[in-house]
Motif scaffolding. Structure first.
Motif, PDB file in Angstrom:
ATOM      1  N   GLN A 350       4.510 -12.005  -4.301  1.00 47.19           N
ATOM      2  CA  GLN A 350       3.372 -11.082  -4.708  1.00 47.19           C
ATOM      3  C   GLN A 350       1.959 -11.835  -5.132  1.00 47.19           C
ATOM      4  N   ASN A 351       2.268 -13.412  -5.613  1.00 45.93           N
ATOM      5  CA  ASN A 351       1.219 -13.962  -6.221  1.00 45.93           C
ATOM      6  C   ASN A 351       0.411 -14.320  -4.735  1.00 45.93           C
ATOM      7  N   LEU A 352       1.138 -14.436  -3.474  1.00 48.07           N
ATOM      8  CA  LEU A 352       0.460 -14.768  -2.248  1.00 48.07           C
ATOM      9  C   LEU A 352      -0.020 -13.617  -1.637  1.00 48.07           C
ATOM     10  N   GLY A 353      -0.074 -12.475  -2.196  1.00 53.86           N
ATOM     11  CA  GLY A 353      -0.349 -11.373  -1.575  1.00 53.86           C
ATOM     12  C   GLY A 353       0.231 -10.742  -0.416  1.00 53.86           C
ATOM     13  N   ASP A 354       1.477 -11.088  -0.568  1.00 56.46           N
ATOM     14  CA  ASP A 354       2.766 -10.502   0.749  1.00 56.46           C
ATOM     15  C   ASP A 354       3.303  -9.658   0.173  1.00 56.46           C
ATOM     16  N   MET A 355       2.982  -8.404  -0.018  1.00 51.38           N
ATOM     17  CA  MET A 355       3.751  -7.427  -0.673  1.00 51.38           C
ATOM     18  C   MET A 355       4.840  -6.953  -0.115  1.00 51.38           C
ATOM     19  N   GLU A 356       4.871  -6.928   1.328  1.00 56.33           N
ATOM     20  CA  GLU A 356       6.315  -6.591   2.217  1.00 56.33           C
ATOM     21  C   GLU A 356       7.264  -7.591   1.685  1.00 56.33           C
ATOM     22  N   TYR A 361      12.401  -8.968  -1.615  1.00 54.78           N
ATOM     23  CA  TYR A 361      13.149  -9.768  -2.576  1.00 54.78           C
ATOM     24  C   TYR A 361      13.467  -9.209  -3.911  1.00 54.78           C
ATOM     25  N   TYR A 362      12.398  -8.403  -4.438  1.00 55.65           N
ATOM     26  CA  TYR A 362      12.535  -7.584  -5.770  1.00 55.65           C
ATOM     27  C   TYR A 362      13.689  -6.533  -5.212  1.00 55.65           C
ATOM     28  N   SER A 363      13.743  -5.856  -4.280  1.00 60.01           N
ATOM     29  CA  SER A 363      14.648  -4.893  -3.945  1.00 60.01           C
ATOM     30  C   SER A 363      16.170  -5.415  -3.637  1.00 60.01           C
ATOM     31  N   LEU A 382       8.493  -2.972  -8.742  1.00 60.86           N
ATOM     32  CA  LEU A 382       8.674  -2.214  -7.720  1.00 60.86           C
ATOM     33  C   LEU A 382       7.816  -0.894  -7.921  1.00 60.86           C
ATOM     34  N   ALA A 383       8.241  -0.402  -9.031  1.00 59.08           N
ATOM     35  CA  ALA A 383       7.424   1.027  -9.334  1.00 59.08           C
ATOM     36  C   ALA A 383       5.948   0.748  -8.986  1.00 59.08           C
ATOM     37  N   LEU A 384       5.364  -0.237  -9.390  1.00 61.66           N
ATOM     38  CA  LEU A 384       3.897  -0.479  -9.245  1.00 61.66           C
ATOM     39  C   LEU A 384       3.525  -0.940  -7.782  1.00 61.66           C
ATOM     40  N   LEU A 385       4.200  -1.718  -7.242  1.00 59.01           N
ATOM     41  CA  LEU A 385       3.848  -1.990  -5.744  1.00 59.01           C
ATOM     42  C   LEU A 385       4.114  -0.841  -4.864  1.00 59.01           C
ATOM     43  N   TYR A 386       5.121   0.003  -4.990  1.00 62.93           N
ATOM     44  CA  TYR A 386       5.485   1.212  -4.357  1.00 62.93           C
ATOM     45  C   TYR A 386       4.337   2.384  -4.767  1.00 62.93           C
ATOM     46  N   LYS A 387       3.400   2.138  -5.620  1.00 64.92           N
ATOM     47  CA  LYS A 387       2.505   3.181  -6.150  1.00 64.92           C
ATOM     48  C   LYS A 387       1.372   3.757  -4.877  1.00 64.92           C
TER      49      LYS A 387
END
Length: 421
Positions: A350-356, A361-363, A382-387
């Motif tokens: 997430q810090n590296l900008g690789d949201m995929e 890993y969060y999932s 996860l909620a905010l990333l999927y928004k």
């Protein structure tokens, strides 16, 4: 001596031996027999106090002072005036721990440690912080503090069990060794870069020379007769065969070198050895040696990689954090640090900008460790990333957070607004 006083003495004995639940139970019986037994009331208040229940201990001591005019209770009440601030510091430290700001959390917990208030929770979380930093001896000291006060404390017992299970109780990370290791890693990478650069230049030079030879041969083939052309082709084939032969020599299994890597527990080099030779056609002795490397890295390498990854994380070096945590993930299944590595990989990506990969890993953490300590912040992330990707999934994770952790600090306006959309 009346029965209430006898029960108090028994409760005090249990408290001194670390049976605080039993001590509280006996105190309750003593007070029920004699509401004027100041000693029993004060002791029960003290049990609440070391467990961090500030409201209930103050109520008991206030009652004791009002009913029995007990000066000890009054003194305890006066001493608790600063404990509200300590409770706030403690709660802030818990947030920092969830956000993996361990050094900042330690600063606050050490301030809390100066008081006996919330003694058990403070020491448990100090132990947790030191475990995350790899300082297992310090962690063990705080776990022992907890167990002296409450010898059946489930959190401390489980933490100590894990430390023993993974042979961590006698190991202390030496800062000097870390520095030397860092220097060695730097030199290894530096030499590797120089070798890579030189290899690239040599390769470029060889390619240029080969192109010139090919051009010359092609020209001579056009101007010479068939015999001369065949002679040149024979020479070229001989040159290619020599190159292949030389390359073949370079691919000889370096038995002694790999054995040295294993003997010295050089996990980085063992990892590279396994990548290079794992699927090659090897002799029985070579396979046996490579198997020793696999066994070693599976048993101890993952923890080394996790600690190195965490070390880089504290320095803000996300790229090296990713490299080492990926290796910890590869070798750490079933180990104590495994869920930590998965969560940290999520935050690192997430810090590296690789949201995929962050979502990946969060999932994984949510699917496999949803009863563990990072689940609240994992659901929140996860909620905010999927928004902006999939609103249905974003809402699902938001609702799961609210349902599972209604009192969570992450159940905030961001989640409420997301669910309301």
């Amino acid at each position: 001596m009346d029965k209430s006083s006898k029960l108090y003495n028994k409760a005090l004995e249990k408290y001194n031996k670390g049976y605080i639940d039993k001590a509280e139970e006996i105190c309750e019986k003593s007070i029920s027999l004699n509401i004027n037994n100041s000693a029993s009331i004060n002791l029960k208040g003290l049990l609440y106090y070391i467990n961090g229940d500030l409201d209930n201990c103050r109520k008991l001591w206030k009652m004791n002072f009002q009913i029995n005019k007990d000066r000890v209770s009054d003194k305890y009440l006066q001493d608790t005036k600063d404990d509200q601030k300590l409770l706030e510091l403690y709660n802030t430290a818990l947030i920092l721990i969830k956000e993996l700001k361990i050094n900042e959390a330690l600063i606050l917990l050490r301030q809390c440690e100066k008081s006996h208030f919330n003694y058990i929770n403070v020491n448990n979380n100090l132990a947790l912080c030191y475990i995350k930093k790899g300082n297992y001896i310090k962690a063990l000291e705080h776990l022992d503090n907890v167990l002296k006060a409450d010898n059946k404390n489930k959190i401390a017992l489980e933490s100590k069990k894990n430390l023993r299970k993974y042979n961590c109780t006698k190991r202390q990370i030496n800062l000097k060794n870390i520095s030397l290791t860092a220097i060695c890693v730097f030199l290894v990478f530096g030499i590797g870069i120089l070798i890579k650069i030189n290899s690239a230049n040599i390769s470029k030079s060889l390619k240029s020379s080969k192109n010139k030879i090919m051009t010359s041969i092609h020209k001579k083939n056009s101007d010479s007769d068939k015999t001369k052309s065949n002679t040149d082709n024979v020479a070229l084939n001989k040159q290619n065969n020599e190159e292949k032969s030389e390359k073949s020599k370079n691919e000889v299994f370096p038995y002694n070198e790999i054995k040295k890597h294993i003997d010295e527990k050089d996990f980085n080099k063992i990892h590279n050895d396994l990548i290079k030779w794992n699927n090659k056609d090897l002799s029985i002795n070579e396979k046996s040696l490579l198997g020793q490397g696999k066994d070693l890295i599976n048993s101890a390498g993952g923890e080394y990689f996790y600690n190195k990854g965490y070390e880089f994380l504290t320095k803000g070096d996300h790229n090296n954090t990713r490299v080492y945590l990926e290796r910890a993930y590869e070798y750490g299944n079933g180990k104590w640090y495994y869920p930590h590595a998965i969560y940290l990989l999520g935050t690192t990506y997430q810090n590296l900008g690789d949201m995929e990969n962050a979502i990946r890993y969060y999932s994984s953490y949510d699917n496999r460790f949803n009863n563990d300590e990072y689940e609240e912040i994992v659901l929140y992330n996860l909620a905010l990333l999927y928004k902006n990707i999939d609103m249905n999934k974003a809402k699902a994770y938001g609702k799961k957070l609210v349902k599972s952790f209604p009192e969570s600090i992450y159940n905030n306006t961001n989640i409420q607004n997301l669910i309301a959309k």
